[in-house]
Motif scaffolding. Structure first.
Motif, mmCIF file in Angstrom:
data_model
loop_
_atom_site.group_PDB
_atom_site.id
_atom_site.type_symbol
_atom_site.label_atom_id
_atom_site.label_comp_id
_atom_site.label_asym_id
_atom_site.label_seq_id
_atom_site.Cartn_x
_atom_site.Cartn_y
_atom_site.Cartn_z
ATOM 1 N N SER A 74 -16.838 -6.981 9.466
ATOM 2 C CA SER A 74 -17.798 -8.056 9.208
ATOM 3 C C SER A 74 -19.177 -7.795 9.798
ATOM 4 O O SER A 74 -20.181 -8.307 9.286
ATOM 5 N N ALA A 77 -21.014 -5.816 7.191
ATOM 6 C CA ALA A 77 -21.267 -6.644 6.006
ATOM 7 C C ALA A 77 -22.403 -7.629 6.267
ATOM 8 O O ALA A 77 -23.280 -7.829 5.412
ATOM 9 N N THR A 97 -13.753 -7.321 4.067
ATOM 10 C CA THR A 97 -15.108 -7.822 4.270
ATOM 11 C C THR A 97 -15.533 -8.821 3.203
ATOM 12 O O THR A 97 -16.275 -9.762 3.486
ATOM 13 N N ASN A 101 -12.006 -11.918 5.268
ATOM 14 C CA ASN A 101 -12.555 -12.164 6.602
ATOM 15 C C ASN A 101 -13.170 -13.544 6.777
ATOM 16 O O ASN A 101 -13.090 -14.148 7.851
#
Length: 324
Positions: A74, A77, A97, A101
């Motif tokens: 994450s 991302a 991601t 998540n």
């Protein structure tokens, strides 16, 4: 008009044209950063580097790999979600991601759908549902029936909370109304060892790691989570063929750009990514780690990612699954 005033007018005109000239600049005109949200040397990283090398050669500009690790991908991302939407900062996004998540973690600060353009689906991995032969069952239906008669008494191993094996278990429980006892390990390899030895009853594992144990009879395969049979295990049915069409799951990866990236850039990247996936170099690289090519163009991939985000949010909330 004085000479100075003319110079000022010309200079002002050139400045006003600068954004237009930049907009018309051929893409790409400089190196592209590909953010890989997992550690260097990981399977995702290895695949990303091969794809980036071939794709960069096709585009005429190199890709610079930037590993931004943390919170199951994450961190990377989120970084890309806030990058300028100019096609020069991209993400190698995954099922985690972009699909799970945001439902698993309370601290995620990006929207996996609204903050990105899903450029192109690249590759995938499937799981196989395997059981210890001592259970004496040979189908998904028999496993589900046994679980319904013995709620919480069958142990289901996984490589840890939030891993693909755990997600598949939650999906199975949600779709069938069953309840197993989840036993998370620090790695799927440890869970697989305990499954073979009989310390746990079942698990979802990647096809490539379970296949040797299936062939030597130490594990029994019930179904694969892909929509079609796997070449490595052609005799094993899909979940749909086994009567459980709703229990399908892939660990997938794809190319993402920040939201509002110009359409002509997205289309160029998608077209070149598709050609990249057709090369022998990329195909061999994916085959070597048991992955398969998805090759899903922009519009189709955008819809797929949206469905994935909705599906996993529903499944994880129904199971009450959250991670810190």
């Amino acid at each position: 008009m004085s000479l100075n005033r003319r110079k000022f007018s010309v200079a002002t005109g050139l400045l006003s044209l600068a954004p237009v000239l930049r907009a018309q600049e051929p893409y790409p005109a400089r190196p592209i950063t590909l953010v890989v949200p997992f550690s260097a040397g990981s399977v995702v990283d290895q695949q990303a580097r091969v794809i980036a090398r071939v794709l960069g050669a096709r585009l005429g500009q190199p890709f610079v790999i930037d590993n931004k690790v943390g919170v199951s991908g994450s961190i990377g991302a989120e970084f890309v979600s806030r990058a300028p939407p100019d096609g020069y900062t991209l993400l190698l996004g995954t099922q985690g991601t972009q699909g799970t998540n945001s439902a698993l973690y309370k601290t995620i600060r990006y929207d996996p759908v609204k903050d990105f353009v899903a450029v192109h689906g690249l590759s995938g991995n499937a799981n196989v549902l395997v059981v210890n032969p001592r259970l004496g069952i040979g189908s998904v239906a028999e496993l589900v029936e046994l679980a319904r008669k013995n709620p919480g008494k069958l142990n289901f191993g996984s490589g840890g909370n939030g891993t693909s094996g755990h997600l598949c278990l939650e999906l199975l429980q949600t779709r069938t109304g069953t309840r197993f006892t989840h036993v998370p390990y620090k790695a799927s390899s440890a869970a697989l060892i305990d499954l073979v030895s009989g310390n746990v009853d079942a698990m979802f594992d990647f096809v490539q790691t379970s296949a040797p144990h299936i062939r030597n009879g130490k594990l029994r395969a019930l179904a694969v989570t892909r929509g079609q049979r796997m070449p490595m295990l052609p005799e094993v049915p899909t979940m749909a063929e086994a009567g459980f069409a709703g229990v399908e799951s892939l660990s997938w990866g794809g190319l993402f750009a920040p939201a509002k990236t110009p359409d002509h850039i997205v289309k160029r990247l998608s077209a070149e990514a598709s050609e990249t996936l057709r090369t022998q170099e990329v195909r061999s690289s994916l085959d070597s780690v048991g992955s398969f090519i998805i090759d899903m163009p922009h519009a189709e991939f955008q819809n797929y990612v949206g469905r994935e985000a909705v599906k996993w949010t529903e499944v994880l909330r129904a199971g009450g699954v959250t991670l810190e």
